[in-house]
Design a protein around this motif. Structure first.
Motif, short mmCIF file in Angstrom:
data_model
loop_
_atom_site.label_atom_id
_atom_site.label_comp_id
_atom_site.label_asym_id
_atom_site.label_seq_id
_atom_site.Cartn_x
_atom_site.Cartn_y
_atom_site.Cartn_z
N ILE A 91 -7.92 5.07 32.20
CA ILE A 91 -8.92 5.84 31.45
C ILE A 91 -8.93 5.40 29.99
CG2 ILE A 91 -9.49 8.14 30.57
CD1 ILE A 91 -8.56 9.30 33.24
N LYS A 92 -7.74 5.18 29.44
CA LYS A 92 -7.66 4.72 28.05
C LYS A 92 -8.38 3.38 27.88
CE LYS A 92 -3.76 3.13 26.30
NZ LYS A 92 -2.39 3.09 25.72
N GLN A 93 -8.18 2.48 28.83
CA GLN A 93 -8.86 1.18 28.76
C GLN A 93 -10.37 1.35 28.80
OE1 GLN A 93 -7.20 -1.04 32.03
NE2 GLN A 93 -5.46 -1.77 30.82
N LYS A 94 -10.83 2.27 29.65
CA LYS A 94 -12.28 2.51 29.74
C LYS A 94 -12.82 3.08 28.43
CE LYS A 94 -12.38 1.13 33.98
NZ LYS A 94 -12.93 -0.21 34.30
N LEU A 95 -12.05 3.95 27.80
CA LEU A 95 -12.48 4.52 26.52
C LEU A 95 -12.58 3.45 25.44
CD1 LEU A 95 -10.42 7.86 26.45
CD2 LEU A 95 -12.90 7.61 26.78
N VAL A 96 -11.61 2.56 25.41
CA VAL A 96 -11.67 1.47 24.44
C VAL A 96 -12.91 0.60 24.70
CG1 VAL A 96 -10.51 -0.62 23.62
CG2 VAL A 96 -9.17 1.44 24.08
N ALA A 194 -21.85 9.55 23.66
CA ALA A 194 -20.90 9.87 22.58
C ALA A 194 -20.84 8.74 21.57
CB ALA A 194 -19.51 10.12 23.17
N ASP A 195 -20.67 9.12 20.29
CA ASP A 195 -20.51 8.08 19.26
C ASP A 195 -19.05 7.64 19.20
OD1 ASP A 195 -19.12 10.07 17.88
OD2 ASP A 195 -20.84 10.61 16.64
N ASP A 196 -18.80 6.62 18.41
CA ASP A 196 -17.45 6.04 18.36
C ASP A 196 -16.42 7.05 17.85
OD1 ASP A 196 -18.41 3.75 19.36
OD2 ASP A 196 -18.17 2.52 17.55
N THR A 197 -16.83 7.89 16.88
CA THR A 197 -15.89 8.88 16.34
C THR A 197 -15.43 9.84 17.43
OG1 THR A 197 -16.92 8.77 14.15
CG2 THR A 197 -15.57 10.71 14.64
N THR A 198 -16.37 10.27 18.25
CA THR A 198 -16.04 11.18 19.35
C THR A 198 -15.13 10.49 20.37
OG1 THR A 198 -18.16 12.33 19.11
CG2 THR A 198 -16.98 12.61 21.19
N ILE A 199 -15.45 9.24 20.66
CA ILE A 199 -14.64 8.48 21.63
C ILE A 199 -13.23 8.28 21.10
CG2 ILE A 199 -14.38 6.26 22.81
CD1 ILE A 199 -17.44 6.10 22.90
N GLU A 200 -13.11 8.02 19.79
CA GLU A 200 -11.78 7.88 19.19
C GLU A 200 -10.99 9.19 19.29
OE1 GLU A 200 -12.57 6.50 15.27
OE2 GLU A 200 -13.00 4.44 15.90
N GLY A 201 -11.69 10.31 19.21
CA GLY A 201 -11.04 11.60 19.41
C GLY A 201 -10.53 11.74 20.84
N PHE A 202 -11.36 11.24 21.80
CA PHE A 202 -10.91 11.24 23.20
C PHE A 202 -9.65 10.38 23.36
CE2 PHE A 202 -15.59 11.84 24.65
CZ PHE A 202 -15.48 13.22 24.43
N LEU A 203 -9.64 9.25 22.68
CA LEU A 203 -8.48 8.37 22.76
C LEU A 203 -7.22 9.05 22.23
CD1 LEU A 203 -9.99 4.92 21.74
CD2 LEU A 203 -8.74 5.41 23.86
N GLU A 207 -3.86 9.65 24.30
CA GLU A 207 -2.54 9.21 23.83
C GLU A 207 -1.55 10.37 23.80
OE1 GLU A 207 -1.35 6.40 23.44
OE2 GLU A 207 -3.03 5.02 23.15
N THR A 208 -2.04 11.54 23.40
CA THR A 208 -1.18 12.73 23.39
C THR A 208 -0.71 13.06 24.80
OG1 THR A 208 -2.33 13.62 21.44
CG2 THR A 208 -1.06 15.17 22.80
N ALA A 209 -1.66 12.99 25.74
CA ALA A 209 -1.31 13.27 27.14
C ALA A 209 -0.32 12.25 27.67
CB ALA A 209 -2.57 13.29 28.00
N LEU A 210 -0.54 10.97 27.35
CA LEU A 210 0.36 9.92 27.82
C LEU A 210 1.77 10.11 27.28
CD1 LEU A 210 -1.84 6.68 27.65
CD2 LEU A 210 -0.75 7.65 29.69
N SER A 211 1.86 10.49 26.02
CA SER A 211 3.17 10.71 25.41
C SER A 211 3.90 11.85 26.11
CB SER A 211 3.01 11.01 23.92
OG SER A 211 4.26 11.30 23.32
N ALA A 212 3.16 12.94 26.36
CA ALA A 212 3.77 14.09 27.04
C ALA A 212 4.16 13.74 28.47
CB ALA A 212 2.81 15.27 27.03
N MET A 213 3.32 12.95 29.15
CA MET A 213 3.62 12.54 30.53
C MET A 213 4.85 11.65 30.59
SD MET A 213 -0.30 11.84 31.78
CE MET A 213 0.06 11.34 33.47
#
Length: 289
Positions: A91-96, A194-203, A207-213
């Motif tokens: 999912i992170k790769q798709k967001l990038v 979504a604009d890039d700012t919103t997508i960066e927020g998704f990222l 990242e927060t979820a990945l760290s917790a996982m």
């Protein structure tokens, strides 16, 4: 002195034969059961200790079963967590890829992200073992409790100890569909329009979820290691107790076999001695006929 009223020789021979027969019965019982202390009358202290230790060993068998069940639950969750981490990485790769993409491409990317999000749910729901699911749970505040030991103090009191597994960074979704779990924010990701700012927020959320996982996976891995170590210890402890009981109550089969042969010989000699004593008595009586 010879007496026609009392055959002392026969009485002594009979007493000796009775003692030999009693010892023979004891030895035969030990050989047939394999135990030199088979009941309290054999040795009250040893029998009591052995009975308590056997009872505790049965409890340790249940503890070992509980550890095995707990290990399987943790292992299932650990496998599911690692798979979920791989999906979130995708999912992170798709967001990038969505950064700077056209709206048409973002729509296509979102379709792929949607499939990955569904895969996350499937992964979490499938990580079920014996009716227990650590990844899709409605309560991540209550740790998983695994029975780990059954301890007896010197005064005879017993306690049951448990291994506690924190699920704070393990639960991915609330199984009831309500809010909760590490991937709530990740499941809200939608790059369509979504604009890039919103997508960066998704990222950032991803990242927060990945760290917790990753923390959750580490916690599960550490718990699995501890459970496996405790399982090995309980297994070794069961064997040690069994050996200890054996030393208290088991018969030495070599010694008992040798004793059996000796007693059988003594029995035969005792019968002969009794026969001789009775013959002597008959010889004395024949003098008066």
């Amino acid at each position: 002195m010879s007496s026609i009223n009392t055959n002392s020789s026969a009485m002594l021979a009979l007493q000796s034969l009775a003692a030999t027969n009693k010892a023979l019965d004891t030895t035969q019982s030990r050989i047939s059961t394999g135990l030199r202390v088979g009941e309290a009358s054999d040795n009250a202290a040893y029998w009591s200790i052995a009975t308590t230790m056997r009872s505790d060993n049965k409890a340790f068998s249940s503890v070992k079963d509980a550890l095995g069940l707990g290990s399987a639950k943790i292992d299932t969750a650990y496998t599911g967590m690692n798979k979920a981490i791989e999906v979130v990485d995708d999912i992170k790769q798709k967001l990038v890829s969505a950064l700077g993409a056209s709206d048409e491409d973002k729509t296509k990317i979102q379709a792929e992200i949607g499939q990955l999000q569904e895969q996350l749910k499937s992964t979490a729901l499938a990580a079920n073992y014996a009716g227990s699911n650590l990844l899709a749970n409605d309560d991540n505040a209550t740790p998983l409790q695994i029975v780990a030991s059954y301890d007896r103090a010197s005064d005879g009191t017993t306690t049951v100890n448990r291994i506690s597994v924190d699920l704070t960074n393990v639960v991915l979704f609330n199984s009831t569909g309500a809010a909760g779990g590490l991937l709530d924010d990740t499941m809200l990701v939608d790059v369509t329009g979504a604009d890039d700012t919103t997508i960066e927020g998704f990222l950032t959320d991803v990242e927060t979820a990945l760290s917790a996982m990753a923390t959750g996976a580490s916690s599960l891995g550490a718990a699995k290691t501890r459970v496996d170590m405790q399982t090995e210890f309980v297994s070794a402890l069961k064997d040690s107790i069994e050996r200890g009981v054996g030393q208290l109550v088991d018969a030495d089969m070599n010694a008992e076999s040798a004793r059996l042969s000796a007693l059988q010989t003594q029995q035969q000699l005792g019968i002969q001695a009794l026969s001789i004593a009775n013959s002597n008595s008959q010889n004395i009586l024949s003098l008066f006929r």
